[in-house]
Design a protein around this motif. Structure first.
Motif, PDB file in Angstrom:
ATOM      1  N   SER A  82      48.559  34.806  51.691  1.00  0.00           N
ATOM      2  CA  SER A  82      47.391  35.422  51.052  1.00  0.00           C
ATOM      3  C   SER A  82      47.695  36.831  50.572  1.00  0.00           C
ATOM      4  O   SER A  82      47.046  37.343  49.651  1.00  0.00           O
ATOM      5  N   LEU A  83      48.694  37.454  51.194  1.00  0.00           N
ATOM      6  CA  LEU A  83      48.978  38.863  50.903  1.00  0.00           C
ATOM      7  C   LEU A  83      49.278  39.130  49.427  1.00  0.00           C
ATOM      8  O   LEU A  83      48.748  40.102  48.864  1.00  0.00           O
ATOM      9  N   PRO A  84      50.132  38.320  48.759  1.00  0.00           N
ATOM     10  CA  PRO A  84      50.383  38.597  47.333  1.00  0.00           C
ATOM     11  C   PRO A  84      49.106  38.572  46.497  1.00  0.00           C
ATOM     12  O   PRO A  84      48.959  39.383  45.573  1.00  0.00           O
ATOM     13  N   TRP A  85      48.182  37.667  46.818  1.00  0.00           N
ATOM     14  CA  TRP A  85      46.923  37.601  46.069  1.00  0.00           C
ATOM     15  C   TRP A  85      46.048  38.808  46.367  1.00  0.00           C
ATOM     16  O   TRP A  85      45.375  39.333  45.465  1.00  0.00           O
ATOM     17  N   ILE A  86      46.054  39.248  47.610  1.00  0.00           N
ATOM     18  CA  ILE A  86      45.279  40.439  47.974  1.00  0.00           C
ATOM     19  C   ILE A  86      45.828  41.659  47.244  1.00  0.00           C
ATOM     20  O   ILE A  86      45.077  42.475  46.695  1.00  0.00           O
ATOM     21  N   VAL A  87      47.156  41.778  47.223  1.00  0.00           N
ATOM     22  CA  VAL A  87      47.798  42.899  46.522  1.00  0.00           C
ATOM     23  C   VAL A  87      47.494  42.835  45.029  1.00  0.00           C
ATOM     24  O   VAL A  87      47.175  43.852  44.398  1.00  0.00           O
ATOM     25  N   LEU A  88      47.586  41.621  44.454  1.00  0.00           N
ATOM     26  CA  LEU A  88      47.264  41.456  43.033  1.00  0.00           C
ATOM     27  C   LEU A  88      45.854  41.947  42.733  1.00  0.00           C
ATOM     28  O   LEU A  88      45.634  42.710  41.787  1.00  0.00           O
ATOM     29  N   GLY A  89      44.898  41.500  43.526  1.00  0.00           N
ATOM     30  CA  GLY A  89      43.517  41.900  43.297  1.00  0.00           C
ATOM     31  C   GLY A  89      43.311  43.389  43.432  1.00  0.00           C
ATOM     32  O   GLY A  89      42.661  44.019  42.588  1.00  0.00           O
ATOM     33  N   ALA A  90      43.871  43.979  44.487  1.00  0.00           N
ATOM     34  CA  ALA A  90      43.692  45.408  44.724  1.00  0.00           C
ATOM     35  C   ALA A  90      44.367  46.249  43.652  1.00  0.00           C
ATOM     36  O   ALA A  90      43.778  47.201  43.116  1.00  0.00           O
ATOM     37  N   VAL A  91      45.613  45.913  43.332  1.00  0.00           N
ATOM     38  CA  VAL A  91      46.352  46.684  42.321  1.00  0.00           C
ATOM     39  C   VAL A  91      45.673  46.581  40.961  1.00  0.00           C
ATOM     40  O   VAL A  91      45.526  47.575  40.248  1.00  0.00           O
ATOM     41  N   ASN A  92      45.257  45.379  40.595  1.00  0.00           N
ATOM     42  CA  ASN A  92      44.579  45.207  39.309  1.00  0.00           C
ATOM     43  C   ASN A  92      43.292  46.026  39.257  1.00  0.00           C
ATOM     44  O   ASN A  92      42.997  46.671  38.247  1.00  0.00           O
ATOM     45  N   GLY A  93      42.539  46.017  40.350  1.00  0.00           N
ATOM     46  CA  GLY A  93      41.303  46.793  40.390  1.00  0.00           C
ATOM     47  C   GLY A  93      41.556  48.278  40.256  1.00  0.00           C
ATOM     48  O   GLY A  93      40.839  48.987  39.532  1.00  0.00           O
ATOM     49  N   ILE A  94      42.580  48.775  40.950  1.00  0.00           N
ATOM     50  CA  ILE A  94      42.915  50.204  40.877  1.00  0.00           C
ATOM     51  C   ILE A  94      43.383  50.567  39.472  1.00  0.00           C
ATOM     52  O   ILE A  94      42.989  51.604  38.918  1.00  0.00           O
ATOM     53  N   ILE A  95      44.231  49.715  38.877  1.00  0.00           N
ATOM     54  CA  ILE A  95      44.722  49.985  37.530  1.00  0.00           C
ATOM     55  C   ILE A  95      43.571  50.041  36.535  1.00  0.00           C
ATOM     56  O   ILE A  95      43.536  50.900  35.640  1.00  0.00           O
ATOM     57  N   LEU A  96      42.604  49.145  36.687  1.00  0.00           N
ATOM     58  CA  LEU A  96      41.479  49.112  35.749  1.00  0.00           C
ATOM     59  C   LEU A  96      40.540  50.305  35.924  1.00  0.00           C
ATOM     60  O   LEU A  96      39.689  50.547  35.069  1.00  0.00           O
ATOM     61  N   LEU A  97      40.704  51.052  36.991  1.00  0.00           N
ATOM     62  CA  LEU A  97      39.962  52.303  37.133  1.00  0.00           C
ATOM     63  C   LEU A  97      40.589  53.405  36.296  1.00  0.00           C
ATOM     64  O   LEU A  97      39.952  54.429  36.027  1.00  0.00           O
ATOM     65  N   ASN A  98      41.854  53.206  35.901  1.00  0.00           N
ATOM     66  CA  ASN A  98      42.596  54.263  35.222  1.00  0.00           C
ATOM     67  C   ASN A  98      43.035  53.905  33.805  1.00  0.00           C
ATOM     68  O   ASN A  98      43.496  54.756  33.069  1.00  0.00           O
ATOM     69  N   ARG A  99      42.932  52.640  33.444  1.00  0.00           N
ATOM     70  CA  ARG A  99      43.232  52.227  32.081  1.00  0.00           C
ATOM     71  C   ARG A  99      42.418  50.974  31.787  1.00  0.00           C
ATOM     72  O   ARG A  99      41.778  50.409  32.671  1.00  0.00           O
ATOM     73  N   MET A 100      42.438  50.530  30.532  1.00  0.00           N
ATOM     74  CA  MET A 100      41.597  49.408  30.134  1.00  0.00           C
ATOM     75  C   MET A 100      42.380  48.106  30.021  1.00  0.00           C
ATOM     76  O   MET A 100      41.826  47.063  29.707  1.00  0.00           O
ATOM     77  N   THR A 101      43.686  48.159  30.270  1.00  0.00           N
ATOM     78  CA  THR A 101      44.528  46.970  30.219  1.00  0.00           C
ATOM     79  C   THR A 101      44.821  46.503  31.640  1.00  0.00           C
ATOM     80  O   THR A 101      45.281  47.285  32.463  1.00  0.00           O
TER      81      THR A 101
END
Length: 661
Positions: free
Chosen positions: A80-99
């Motif tokens: 489950s960890l890779p999916w959790i990391v994917l979700g968290a990283v994507n969410g953080i990135i979308l706070l700082n850029r639109m892609t």
């Protein structure tokens, strides 16, 4: 305790039910981070059940591997960890850029680490480190505490179950792709993630790379793109052999790509104390201008410059792919610098940021540049409150490039001042521009910061054009924003209704006729050269002769495939472009003498910067920058080694960019 035991016996031992439940939970977790809303995440699951099913099955296929382990609860947590990391990283990135986050971003990992302090405070980074350590500790505890399967695993049965899940997942996804439930072409990466789900889209960015081979790819197909005889009797393009441009009448050509530069007054709901870009607005009225459709929003600077210089669309490549990070690391690519070199132009790139960012210090040699002046070769660097170099110093760098040769110059300049992250608290004291209307304090401060950076960039544009107006050679200067800033914007909040449009200007000092026109970035160079009666370059000819005709984009993609990935039929099955001997910095860094004063050694020379370091046998020595003409050695060396000391330009991550002879 008995209730917990009963729950375990009833549900957790039924690993099939558990796997499905975890997969659904992970999908909701990932989509919640992506949409920054649990309600929207649940709404997506309910309103788009088939799309959600595909994403859940993809997660389930990975989780099913846990059945191979006796510590299945721990294995489920592990997978489950890779999916959790994917979700968290994507969410953080979308706070700082639109892609959104893509697999291609992993190739940019070193670049991201180099600017991470710009986006996150030291406290935040420490917190992330603590969380990471806590996760590791949690998994150690889980490994020790979670129950272990007592019976032997029937691996044949388990492998059969895993195979069924994987085959079913593949089948459902394939059917969904063929029936249009899932999209296979991502014209807009942000919308694709929103409409197709994060897991599916992220995996697509992994498996889809490069340019797809055309179905009918052949020598005859490629050569039939051009009219018979258009490229010569053999229908093969030979650089420099079929152009009749009057070289004596061609001007210096300068491109200025302005980081995140748009008209702030185009944003709905925000008002300012005064116009943040009066000079740029005045130039748009007086010179050729229009809207420029760019390939990305909130990020993707490197793909904008790639499109402008190559004439290719970045959307031909895999979703989220940067050619600078893939094919252009290995292959030369016909681009404007190579084409103009056949007319005798010298070619220069300038960027007031790190030379290794997006591999520019190696990629630019594969695009035909003679020199590349990055931040490490600049002095008198002023910084924004977010630690980006200000753009005003680029006027001097452009003049240095113009004055470095007798012949005409092609100069591609990439600015950085307007770069995010834009703060949500008051950052600038006594700003020139204030926000007088905003929906929230956070919006007020972020837009006020952005507007003031645009204001300073606008002053730089005026200084540059005023300076070039008095230059004693003909100059054409093409200016444009590379993409919209990474602010919270939608089509509804942008007055143009388009998140992929910036504004360009074609300025000159010799009286060109005003000709307003909306363009795409991959069309821009051919349009500019057409106005100068220059047709050199394969892509230039194609755009100038076939833009708007049937099959225009299809044939453009086929040419791009042939040139970069195919047999190069259009070039006679050979690559005519050789990697240039790229010189870092226009000005030579020279050691004139080594002086000993007491027990200290000093190197006197020319064009040193804060990134100039004394080196010995490739090893950096402790160096003090005292000015552009002198460096001090701050450690002891063997007197016999003094004559072997050199000066290297070393960027912040300790990569050596160049060393004196």
């Amino acid at each position: 305790m008995e209730k917990l035991k009963g729950f375990y016996v009833k549900y957790l031992k039924n690993y099939g039910v558990l796997l499905v439940a975890v997969a659904v939970f992970l999908d909701l977790f990932i989509e919640t981070f992506a949409r920054h809303s649990l309600i929207q995440s649940i709404g997506f699951l309910v309103l788009h059940p088939l799309v959600s099913l595909c994403n859940i099955l993809l997660i389930l296929a990975v989780l099913s591997l846990s059945l191979l382990f006796k510590r299945r609860i721990f294995a489920i947590c592990l997978f489950s960890l890779p999916w959790i990391v994917l979700g968290a990283v994507n969410g953080i990135i979308l706070l700082n850029r639109m892609t959104p986050f893509t697999v291609k971003d992993l190739s940019n990992f070193s670049d991201g680490i180099s600017i991470i302090t710009t986006y996150f405070s030291t406290g935040t980074l420490i917190l992330v480190g603590v969380i990471a350590a806590a996760i590791v500790l949690t998994y150690v505890v889980l490994f020790r505490r979670t129950p272990k399967l007592q019976r032997k695993i029937n691996y044949k049965k388990v492998l059969a179950v895993i195979a069924v899940i994987i085959v079913a997942t593949f089948g459902v996804v394939q059917i969904s792709m063929r029936t249009g439930i899932l999209e296979t072409f991502f014209g807009n990466l942000a919308y694709a993630y929103r409409d197709n789900g994060v897991p599916y889209c992220f995996l697509v960015t992994w498996v889809s790379t490069g340019i797809d081979k055309p179905d009918d790819y052949s020598q005859e197909m490629i050569q039939s793109i051009f009219s018979e005889g258009e490229l010569g009797d053999d229908n093969i393009y030979t650089p420099g052999e079929d152009d009749d441009t009057d070289v004596d009448s061609t001007p210096n050509i300068i491109y200025l790509q302005l980081e995140s530069f748009i008209d702030p007054t185009l944003l709905e709901g925000v008002e300012y104390s005064e116009d943040p870009m009066p000079n740029y607005r005045k130039l748009m009225e007086e010179y050729s201008s229009g809207y420029l459709t760019v390939p990305s929003v909130g990020a993707g600077t490197a793909n904008v410059e790639f499109e402008v210089m190559s004439g290719m669309s970045a959307k031909f490549f895999g979703p989220g792919e940067y050619p600078y990070k893939s094919i252009l690391k290995e292959e030369t690519c016909e681009a404007a610098p190579y084409d103009l070199k056949t007319l005798g132009y010298s070619t220069h790139a300038i960027h007031n940021h790190r030379g290794v960012f997006y591999n520019r210090n190696t990629v630019f040699a594969n695009m035909g540049f003679d020199t590349f002046t990055s931040l490490e070769y600049m002095n008198n660097v002023m910084k924004t409150p977010k630690n980006w170099a200000k753009d005003a110093l680029l006027t001097e760098q452009i003049l240095d490039a113009l004055n470095s040769t007798e012949e005409q110059d092609y100069i591609y300049t990439i600015s950085v001042q307007g770069h995010g992250k834009y703060p949500t608290e008051e950052t600038i004291t006594n700003p020139a521009i204030t926000v007088t209307k905003a929906e929230s304090d956070e919006q007020k401060w972020s837009y006020e910061y952005y507007a003031n950076e645009v204001y300073e960039m606008d002053l730089f544009v005026k200084e540059l054009t005023d300076t070039l107006a008095n230059y004693d050679e003909d100059i054409i200067l093409v200016m444009y924003g590379d993409h919209l800033p990474a602010l919270d914007m939608t089509e509804e909040t942008v007055k143009t209704g388009n998140l992929y449009q910036t504004q360009y200007i074609v300025w000159d000092n010799f009286g060109m006729k005003k000709n307003d026109k909306d363009l795409a970035t991959y069309e821009l160079n051919a349009e500019i050269l057409d106005r100068l009666d220059i047709s050199v370059g394969l892509m230039t000819k194609y755009h100038q002769n076939y833009n708007g005709k049937d099959g225009y984009m299809t044939n453009l993609k086929s040419l791009a495939y042939d040139m970069l990935y195919g047999e190069k039929y259009i070039y006679g099955e050979k690559n005519p472009f050789k990697k240039t001997d790229l010189k870092m910095g226009v000005k030579d860094i020279v050691i004139e003498e080594v002086v000993q004063i007491g027990e200290k050694y000093y190197i006197k020379g020319q064009n040193f910067t804060e990134y100039s370091k004394i080196t010995l046998d490739g090893e950096e020595l402790k160096t003090v920058f005292l000015g552009p003409t002198i460096l001090a050695l701050n450690e002891e060396v063997d007197p016999e080694d003094v004559d072997k000391m050199k000066v290297s330009q070393i960027e912040k991550n300790n990569e050596i960019l160049s060393t004196t002879e």
